[in-house]
Design an enzyme around this catalytic site. Sequence first.
Site, short mmCIF file in Angstrom:
data_model
loop_
_atom_site.label_atom_id
_atom_site.label_comp_id
_atom_site.label_asym_id
_atom_site.label_seq_id
_atom_site.Cartn_x
_atom_site.Cartn_y
_atom_site.Cartn_z
N GLY A 1 0.72 -1.64 0.08
CA GLY A 1 -0.11 0.33 0.17
C GLY A 1 0.83 1.63 0.02
N ALA B 1 5.72 -1.41 11.53
CA ALA B 1 4.30 -1.19 10.73
C ALA B 1 4.21 -0.71 12.26
CB ALA B 1 4.33 -2.32 9.56
N ARG B 2 3.66 -1.71 12.59
CA ARG B 2 3.60 -2.14 13.74
C ARG B 2 3.99 -3.71 15.07
NH1 ARG B 2 1.80 1.77 13.34
NH2 ARG B 2 -0.33 3.16 13.73
N GLU C 1 5.45 -0.95 23.41
CA GLU C 1 6.46 -0.02 23.69
C GLU C 1 6.40 1.08 25.38
OE1 GLU C 1 5.19 2.14 20.90
OE2 GLU C 1 5.97 0.42 18.65
N HIS D 1 9.74 4.11 17.19
CA HIS D 1 8.34 4.71 16.83
C HIS D 1 8.35 6.25 16.17
CE1 HIS D 1 3.80 2.98 16.59
NE2 HIS D 1 4.45 3.49 15.28
N ILE D 2 9.54 6.35 15.46
CA ILE D 2 9.86 8.05 15.21
C ILE D 2 9.42 6.99 13.36
CG2 ILE D 2 11.04 8.17 16.81
CD1 ILE D 2 13.80 7.68 15.25
N ALA D 3 9.41 6.06 12.78
CA ALA D 3 8.85 5.85 10.88
C ALA D 3 8.08 6.72 10.83
CB ALA D 3 9.01 4.86 10.69
#
Length: 315
Positions: A153, A232-233, A262, A289-291
């Site tokens: 996607g 992603a997650r 996290e 988690h900075i992407a």
Amino acid sequence: MSQTLLSILIADEMHPSLFAMLDEAGFSYDYQPKITRSELLGKLAAFDGLIIRSKTTIDSELLDKAPKLQFIGRAGAGLDLIDLDAVRERNIQVFHAGTGNRDAVGEQAVGMLLALLTNIVKADREVRNGIWDREGNRGYELGSLTVGLIGYGNNGQATARRLSGFGCQVLAYDKFRTDYSNQYAQEASLEQLMNQADVISLHIPLTDETRMMINDVFIGQMGKPFYLINVARGEITSLSALVRGLENGSVRGACLDVLENEKLGKLTPEQQASFEYLRQSDRVILTPHIAGWTHESYVRINEVLVRQLVEAGLA
């Protein structure tokens, strides 16, 4: 334009650019970034719309307190905090900024992979400590590898575009698409991807189906040792399975921007043991988690979200 101004409750911290966009579109809003869930349950009945980011879980309890609610806007890409079945039952529209941070995510994925392949983080730490080890930091060229993207996607495609200049082969598997090969990636089955890929990069949402998808079985079925990228997650990857893969050589290294838990101060004993291994490993790169969390994407997410609200005729 709507005959009356729609009122929106903004229940999370937002970049200030959002407010000028909402003003220009003709929305009325109440910015409550520190609102608690109990306060939200008491106030939401008065609003037509709700904008959230990452702290608010949308479930039946909350929706039952919001009889006027027409739409929910998620200033971000993922929708795992929203009970989509409960929302559909109430004919509430859901909008999210799936294109707002895709470029940032793609850059982060490629950047982490390059750093891992060429030992940048390890070598930097060593040089700072007076160690000059060239042979021990000999790396691999990305162009010599086959990268497999699971999910093609917004984020998967953005990552493929950024990989295209390195000369590597890029395979993409997406369960919900067909005929999506392009100049950046070749459509493949999951089996083909697992047989051929040197790198697995995750670009899928967290669902009941994808939760803990990267587990002992998945790792054991890979055709060769591989590098894992998860931007992603976190809960898509079992950290204990990943550690076992790193220990037995099935996994060559990992780039993890997300973790299954996290909240580092609230890890279970098993999660703590896995985290201790990962944080001490030279074959693992960790980021918080900075992407997608760039200065540019912070504004672009708001632009995409407000544009969707306007195009839906809500303004």
